[in-house]
Design an enzyme around this catalytic site. Sequence first.
Site, PDB file in Angstrom:
ATOM      1  N   LYS A  93       0.841  -1.200   0.000  1.00 12.75           N
ATOM      2  CA  LYS A  93       0.000   0.000   0.000  1.00 12.75           C
ATOM      3  C   LYS A  93       0.878   1.253   0.000  1.00 12.75           C
ATOM      4  CE  LYS A  93      -4.007   1.817   2.653  1.00 12.75           C
ATOM      5  NZ  LYS A  93      -4.869   1.587   3.835  1.00 12.75           N
TER       6      LYS A  93
ATOM      7  N   SER B 203      -9.895   1.397   2.680  1.00  6.65           N
ATOM      8  CA  SER B 203      -9.020   2.225   1.894  1.00  6.65           C
ATOM      9  C   SER B 203      -7.922   1.481   1.142  1.00  6.65           C
ATOM     10  CB  SER B 203      -8.356   3.268   2.807  1.00  6.65           C
ATOM     11  OG  SER B 203      -7.514   2.637   3.764  1.00  6.65           O
TER      12      SER B 203
ATOM     13  N   SER C  34     -10.117  -1.190   6.816  1.00 11.11           N
ATOM     14  CA  SER C  34      -9.506  -1.015   5.495  1.00 11.11           C
ATOM     15  C   SER C  34      -8.732  -2.194   4.934  1.00 11.11           C
ATOM     16  CB  SER C  34      -8.593   0.204   5.488  1.00 11.11           C
ATOM     17  OG  SER C  34      -9.374   1.365   5.355  1.00 11.11           O
TER      18      SER C  34
HETATM   19  N1  GLN Z   1     -13.445   3.355   6.039  1.00 11.38           N
HETATM   20  C1  GLN Z   1     -12.950   3.772   7.317  1.00 11.38           C
HETATM   21  C2  GLN Z   1     -12.593   5.237   7.266  1.00 11.38           C
HETATM   22  O1  GLN Z   1     -12.876   5.845   6.303  1.00 11.38           O
HETATM   23  C3  GLN Z   1     -11.769   2.941   7.715  1.00 11.38           C
HETATM   24  C4  GLN Z   1     -10.530   3.323   7.006  1.00 11.38           C
HETATM   25  C5  GLN Z   1      -9.347   2.532   7.414  1.00 11.38           C
HETATM   26  O2  GLN Z   1      -9.453   1.476   8.024  1.00 11.38           O
HETATM   27  N2  GLN Z   1      -8.189   3.070   7.092  1.00 11.38           N
HETATM   28  O3  GLN Z   1     -12.028   5.789   8.160  1.00 11.38           O
END
Ligand code: GLN
Length: 475
Positions: A68, A143, A167
Amino acid sequence: MSELIDLTAAQAAERIRAGEIAAAELFDAYRERAARDELNAFTWVADAAPEANGQSGTPLGGVPVAVKDLFCTEGVPSQSGSKILKGYRPPYTATVVAKLAEAGAPLLGKTNQDEFAMGSSNENSAFGPVLNPWDRRRVPGGSSGGSAAAVAAGLAPWAIGTDTGGSIRQPAALCGIVGLKPTYGACSRYGMIAFASSLDQAGPFTRDVHDAALLVRHMVGRDPRDSTSLEYPGEIELPRAEDLKGLRLGVPEDLTGSEGGIEPGVRESFEATIKLAEGLGASIEPCRLPHAPQALSAYYLIAPAEASANLARFDGVRYGLRVAGDSDLVTMYSRTRQAGFGAEVKRRIMLGTYALSSGYYDAYYGTAQKVRTKIAEDFRAAFEQFDFIVTPTSPCTAFELGAKMDNPLAMYLNDFLAVPMSLAGIPAISIPSGLSQGLPVGFQLAGPAFSESRLLDAAHALEGAIGFDGRQARR
Ligand code: GLN
């Protein structure tokens, strides 16, 4: 070559070890596929196999890994999906990436993500959305959508991402692969561009549970450069279980009831998997996590609060973008941040700054922290009666691009089932449980802190019974 791509990472490592294929050949096969990526899963791809690649005797055998974007990699773009970090090439490498390279998994490429890991669809990336390999009109989740799509599409044998509030698990579910969020503190956060430091955890994306165990066992361990990292007790074992005899699984009705908005197709797949678990010898009973429905509200105060502090460093002075003009320092700061951050990141900074402001701190941030403690206590109580808590990973399957962009609350609801485990700091894994209208559904198992070996074992047994076939996405 298609044959190479069909091997799991562990199988590929085994063939390399046996001298049947060369590590460089495998690297090149994936490098070529990643370079031709039509899903926008990669933001950077290595141009050659590293020299040390193929050294025999490494536990990961030279099987390359996609990483990532937010993991710092020396000399390689590390932009966390943001315009404000455009062109940033760090002078150092994140601990988990360095550990994997040492164990024999060299860097294949950097993967696309929501900006600063804020999002559930990958549409918040400054580098454009990632497409879901099962249906290119749909999102891969977020994400870590680039890592998930790359593994599902066979553009990488395996990948790593981060999970702050879902995410890893949610994109793994939406792309039909395995994703594990380890116990908070199990993996070093050194070199991970921070979103919410008390929640961020690195973890693997793989085609099967065995690969997840193999990858994560080389990621964990205390790192003197991250004071929140912990010595992992023992070693993460490779899974062997074929049944679930004697295991007690709890289904938290507070999450799986009507509030979470679970789609009918997802519910069906969840219930079918529960039946399979019973058939494998597990006992399944409803359980209570009374504060878990409040997890999302607490998360959307705590995570933005921490983000507002972590993102203060992006000011046009030290990294990436600077919009100077002919003005004074403060104007330069605000112009840089105005041009460099996307809408969602700005929303979170404003939310977080407000939640932490004097006069509101106790009412918002303080209360959210208390809810967080209650949620952790709920899990502790549940684990006195149950080995694991099980839920669907995400209430829905992959949705169409653009479907939730105008409605942040609908987007946030994707993580209703994932965020409680993040707030409690406990490990959770998502495995594919089947298809609903042609789209993958994820099944989540969560266990007590440092129960990764047992969790992977149970997931392995269940995976065998489910028999999910992901080949359709690897064309
Ligand atoms: N979708 C969640 C957010 O927008 C989790 C994101 C994540 O785990 N980085 O914060």
